[in-house]
Design an enzyme around this catalytic site. Structure first.
Site, short mmCIF file in Angstrom:
data_model
loop_
_atom_site.label_atom_id
_atom_site.label_comp_id
_atom_site.label_asym_id
_atom_site.label_seq_id
_atom_site.Cartn_x
_atom_site.Cartn_y
_atom_site.Cartn_z
N ASN A 1 65.01 81.48 19.37
CA ASN A 1 65.45 82.71 20.01
C ASN A 1 66.75 82.41 20.74
O ASN A 1 66.72 81.81 21.81
CB ASN A 1 64.37 83.21 20.98
N TRP A 2 67.84 82.84 20.17
CA TRP A 2 69.15 82.52 20.76
C TRP A 2 69.49 83.43 21.94
O TRP A 2 70.52 83.23 22.58
CB TRP A 2 70.25 82.62 19.69
N LYS A 3 68.72 84.45 22.16
CA LYS A 3 68.99 85.40 23.24
C LYS A 3 70.46 85.87 23.15
O LYS A 3 70.96 86.04 22.04
CB LYS A 3 68.69 84.78 24.61
N HIS B 1 59.28 90.42 24.31
CA HIS B 1 59.74 89.19 24.98
C HIS B 1 59.77 89.46 26.49
O HIS B 1 60.08 90.57 26.93
CB HIS B 1 61.13 88.80 24.46
N GLU C 1 61.80 88.88 28.72
CA GLU C 1 63.04 89.43 29.28
C GLU C 1 63.12 90.94 29.02
O GLU C 1 63.67 91.68 29.83
CB GLU C 1 64.24 88.68 28.71
N GLU D 1 53.86 83.13 25.75
CA GLU D 1 54.96 82.58 26.54
C GLU D 1 54.72 82.88 28.01
O GLU D 1 55.07 83.99 28.48
CB GLU D 1 56.29 83.22 26.11
N GLY E 1 62.63 79.24 30.38
CA GLY E 1 63.94 78.91 30.92
C GLY E 1 63.89 78.22 32.27
O GLY E 1 64.90 78.13 32.96
N SER F 1 60.19 76.58 27.80
CA SER F 1 60.80 75.28 28.10
C SER F 1 60.40 74.17 27.12
O SER F 1 60.22 73.01 27.52
CB SER F 1 60.52 74.87 29.55
N GLY G 1 63.85 78.90 23.23
CA GLY G 1 65.10 79.54 23.65
C GLY G 1 66.20 78.50 23.81
O GLY G 1 66.86 78.09 22.85
N GLY G 2 66.38 78.01 25.03
CA GLY G 2 67.50 77.12 25.37
C GLY G 2 67.66 75.94 24.41
O GLY G 2 68.79 75.64 23.99
C1 PEP Z 1 62.19 82.16 24.91
O1 PEP Z 1 63.28 82.69 25.08
O2 PEP Z 1 61.35 82.72 24.24
C2 PEP Z 1 61.94 80.85 25.54
C3 PEP Z 1 60.76 80.32 25.39
O3 PEP Z 1 62.99 80.27 26.23
P1 PEP Z 1 63.09 78.74 26.72
O4 PEP Z 1 62.69 77.89 25.54
O5 PEP Z 1 64.52 78.57 27.10
O6 PEP Z 1 62.13 78.57 27.86
#
Ligand code: PEP
Length: 249
Positions: A9-11, A96, A98, A168, A174, A213, A234-235
């Site tokens: 997930n590049w957001k 998600h 966010e 999640e 994050g 994370s 994500g990150g």
């Molecule tokens: C996500 O955006 O779904 C996520 C899990 O982000 P991160 O891996 O950065 O915690």
């Protein structure tokens, strides 16, 4: 979908230029493997660049990060499920954290998005997870069951059996704090029991991904945990070499 499933997930990161460079490096590091699925969720404006880069790689699947639940109309800035499908998306992230907590989206909206996605031929990845305060109040299980029940409420069980769920915990997204493999397994088992009550033996076909994370250091341990069928990242999915090392884990 072949398990384990690795979803990036590049957001709101990587425009078309960065996306092209990312895919060049990633494809050089990741040869097709039939024993796993790899999914990308780029931003809408980088979507065509990624679609173009993976044209020859049918093992890599592409999705959008969001859709509107209406089919068309005066919704400036939004894309419908049909538009996403026409652009080549196979999947859509729904719910998600966010979208829920930054943009104030409700459970009811997630239900409508899942329904609209399925109608257009997209596979929804329904994201669920509790806030830290909810976890500390002992409400984590109740929250994910509420989100799951609501998010799936407009779908036929046959459609639910085709989709994916991502657990999640919001406190882990994050933040650098990861659920332990035991915690992830326990929560995934709660989700699986709920799906089994809905779908009987077909519940086994629904991959349940963990997100929060995940990085190169913890991916292999998390993916090996019971009931964890994949990772939503994500990150750590933004760096092509790092991401290729996670999907090879
Ligand atoms: C996500 O955006 O779904 C996520 C899990 O982000 P991160 O891996 O950065 O915690």
């Amino acid at each position: 979908m072949q398990r384990p499933v690795f979803a990036a997930n590049w957001k709101m990161n990587h425009g078309p230029t960065e996306a092209k460079a990312f895919m060049r490096t990633f494809l050089a590091h990741y040869a097709r493997r039939p024993d796993r699925s790899v999914l990308f969720f780029p931003s809408d404006l980088a979507f065509a660049a990624v679609a173009d880069a993976i044209r020859e790689r049918q093992d890599l699947l592409l999705g959008v990060q969001n859709i509107h639940w209406e089919d068309k109309g005066a919704f400036t800035g939004e894309s419908s499920a049909a538009i996403a499908r026409d652009a080549g998306a196979r999947l859509v992230l729904v719910g998600h954290s966010e979208r829920r907590h930054v943009f104030g989206e409700t459970d009811e909206m997630q239900a409508r998005k899942c329904h609209s996605g399925v109608r257009a031929g997209l596979t929804p990845v329904l994201c669920i997870g509790e806030l830290l305060a909810e976890r500390e109040a002992g409400q984590a299980e109740a929250v994910v069951i509420r989100q799951l029940t609501a998010g799936l409420s407009l779908l036929d069980p046959r459609d639910v059996a085709q989709m994916l769920i991502a657990y999640e915990p919001v406190w882990a997204i994050g933040t650098g704090k990861t659920a332990t493999p035991e915690d992830a397994s326990r929560m995934h088992a709660v989700v699986r029991r709920h799906l089994t009550a809905m779908l009987a033996e077909k519940a086994a076909s629904v991959p349940i991904l963990y997100g929060g994370s995940v990085n190169r250091g913890n991916a292999a341990t998390l993916i090996a945990a019971p009931e964890v069928d994949g990772l939503l990242v994500g990150g750590a999915s933004l760096d092509a070499e790092g991401w290729s090392s996670i999907v090879r884990s």
